[in-house]
Scaffold this active site. Structure first.
Site, short mmCIF file in Angstrom:
data_model
loop_
_atom_site.label_atom_id
_atom_site.label_comp_id
_atom_site.label_asym_id
_atom_site.label_seq_id
_atom_site.Cartn_x
_atom_site.Cartn_y
_atom_site.Cartn_z
N ARG A 35 39.96 37.77 38.84
CA ARG A 35 41.31 38.29 39.06
C ARG A 35 42.17 38.02 37.83
O ARG A 35 42.31 36.87 37.39
CB ARG A 35 41.92 37.58 40.29
CG ARG A 35 43.37 37.87 40.54
CD ARG A 35 43.60 39.29 41.00
NE ARG A 35 44.99 39.53 41.35
CZ ARG A 35 45.51 40.73 41.49
NH1 ARG A 35 44.76 41.81 41.31
NH2 ARG A 35 46.78 40.88 41.82
N GLN B 195 46.83 26.31 34.92
CA GLN B 195 46.55 24.96 35.41
C GLN B 195 46.89 24.81 36.91
O GLN B 195 46.22 24.07 37.63
CB GLN B 195 47.35 23.96 34.57
CG GLN B 195 46.72 22.60 34.54
CD GLN B 195 47.49 21.66 33.63
OE1 GLN B 195 48.66 21.37 33.86
NE2 GLN B 195 46.85 21.20 32.58
N GLU C 254 27.11 14.05 67.22
CA GLU C 254 27.91 15.23 66.89
C GLU C 254 28.87 14.95 65.72
O GLU C 254 28.96 15.73 64.78
CB GLU C 254 28.68 15.69 68.13
CG GLU C 254 29.39 17.01 67.93
CD GLU C 254 29.86 17.64 69.23
OE1 GLU C 254 29.01 18.06 70.03
OE2 GLU C 254 31.08 17.72 69.44
#
Ligand SMILES: Cc1cc2nc3c(=O)[nH]c(=O)nc-3n(C[C@H](O)[C@H](O)[C@H](O)COP(=O)(O)OP(=O)(O)OC[C@H]3O[C@@H](n4cnc5c(N)ncnc54)[C@H](O)[C@@H]3O)c2cc1C
Length: 377
Positions: free
Chosen positions: A266, A277, A240
């Protein structure tokens, strides 16, 4: 060192990514819908990736299994469903494959690989969480069966499960060497499944308590020998921790693509927000976190396939992926601004689904303990 994938591995990745995107994105929150999706997963081979073909699986090694799971987590946005199906594979199907009798394997594995049956793993108790081998559920021999009595919590898939891998003490004086693993079918008298828990994430994972009250289990349902339960559990956790977390690598890749796309479209102050930045460096960090975690994952699975001791690498991989998934989900929300916080857009869901990944399969603190122990500390 060769980092390339074979043609077959690339084909499998592309196929699972496309089908997961197309077919596995309807909500698995409704039980009828969930049933269809489980069957679809079975048809895709996801429920039996590392199970030999003779039991209905695909017979893949750990590394290829991991790569396919990455595609699954990238394509399917419902991490609750992804987690439920992979917990079924690694914590129920794999221990039956590795420790069940031939009779059990032939009877149960094809049903688990097809999605006809769903599996769960029941070990955690109120007083036995990280200290899992302090469990108090008892299994007392009675002729050709064992009588199980106890209460398990946080059992993923319990409300849907047909079959449970249950850990109980057959010899409390022997501590973890007195634990034994059993297969218990849901219709066995004395099995009582609690109401599904309400959770902050992994919405399509159904989990609950399970009570065992004088529950008679045939001795043939034992996985391995009496006293071998801790080994059975640790082996399932290795699978797992090594492979399931590839789904979060896939999730981070999807999140990164979405986030990059959003910052390009956007516009604020007359230009794309990606041109700042402060935004692009946060994205660079998301990429770095994803790729570092991915490398740890591949190395852990490669070691696993080589038959070498993978404990250190598997714990580092689990720890890095789960903590990266939380940090990158926070970054994705921040970069999306207000819409990152609205449930309507699904960005915040990544964070809610990532948070439990530092708890299940052993907490981050326990992974650090394992790493420290492997370093001889
Ligand atoms: C989504 C989800 C799915 C799960 N699925 C299953 C399932 O299918 N079957 C199942 O049996 N269980 C399942 N679990 C239970 C899970 O394995 C436990 O929650 C986990 O092992 C932690 O145990 P606990 O919750 O009792 O926390 P505790 O063990 O009480 O830990 C609480 C805090 O203390 C810390 N801590 C404990 N001991 C130490 C130590 N020695 N050193 C440092 N820190 C320590 C822990 O890291 C943690 O931060 C699931 C849990 C979650 C969240």
């Amino acid at each position: 060192m060769d980092f390339s994938w074979t043609e077959n591995q690339n084909e499998l990745y592309a196929k699972v990514l496309a089908l997961a995107k197309e077919k596995l994105n309807s909500s698995a929150k409704e039980p009828e819908m969930a049933q269809n999706l489980w069957h679809l997963c079975g048809e895709l081979g996801i429920l039996g990736l590392c199970v030999p073909k003779r039991y209905g699986g695909m017979g893949l090694d750990a590394l290829t299994t991991t790569r396919v799971i990455e595609a699954y987590g990238r394509g399917c946005e419902d991490m609750g469903f992804v987690f439920a199906t992979l917990a079924h594979l690694f914590a129920c199907t794999m221990p039956i494959l590795e420790y069940g009798t031939e009779l059990l394997k032939e009877a149960i594995l094809p049903q688990l690989c097809s999605g006809e049956w769903k599996g769960a793993n029941a070990i955690t108790e109120k007083e036995a969480g990280s200290d899992v081998f302090a469990l108090r559920t008892k299994a007392v021999r009675d002729g050709k069966s064992y009588v199980l009595t106890g209460h398990k919590i946080y059992v993923t898939n319990a409300p849907l499960a047909d079959v449970f891998v249950v850990y109980a003490s057959t010899n409390p004086t022997h501590g973890y060497l007195g634990i034994t693993a059993f297969i218990v079918e849901k219709n066995t008298p004395g099995v009582i499944v609690g109401k599904p828990f309400s959770k902050m994430g992994l919405d399509s994972t159904f989990a609950s308590s399970v009570y065992f009250k004088d529950c008679h289990v045939p001795e043939g349902n034992k996985l391995g020998n009496e006293g071998q339960g801790a080994q059975v559990f640790q082996s399932s956790m290795q699978w797992e921790r090594a492979c399931l977390f590839a789904a979060y690598v896939g999730m981070m890749e999807r999140q990164l693509e979405q986030t990059i796309g959003y910052t390009r479209s956007r516009r604020q102050f007359g230009r794309a927000i990606s041109k700042n930045q402060a935004i692009s460096h946060r994205i660079a960090d998301m990429k770095l976190r994803l790729e570092s975690a991915r490398l740890l994952l591949y190395r852990a699975c490669w070691l696993f396939d080589q038959g070498k001791n993978p404990v250190l690498d598997v714990s580092m991989s689990k720890l890095a992926i789960s903590e990266a998934a939380i940090q990158s989900s926070l970054d994705a929300i921040q970069i999306h601004g207000g819409i990152g916080f609205l449930t309507e857009f699904g960005i915040e869901r990544g964070l809610r689904d990532a948070i439990p990944s530092t708890i299940f399969s052993g907490t981050s603190e326990m992974q650090r303990e394992l790493i420290a122990r492997e370093l001889g500390l």
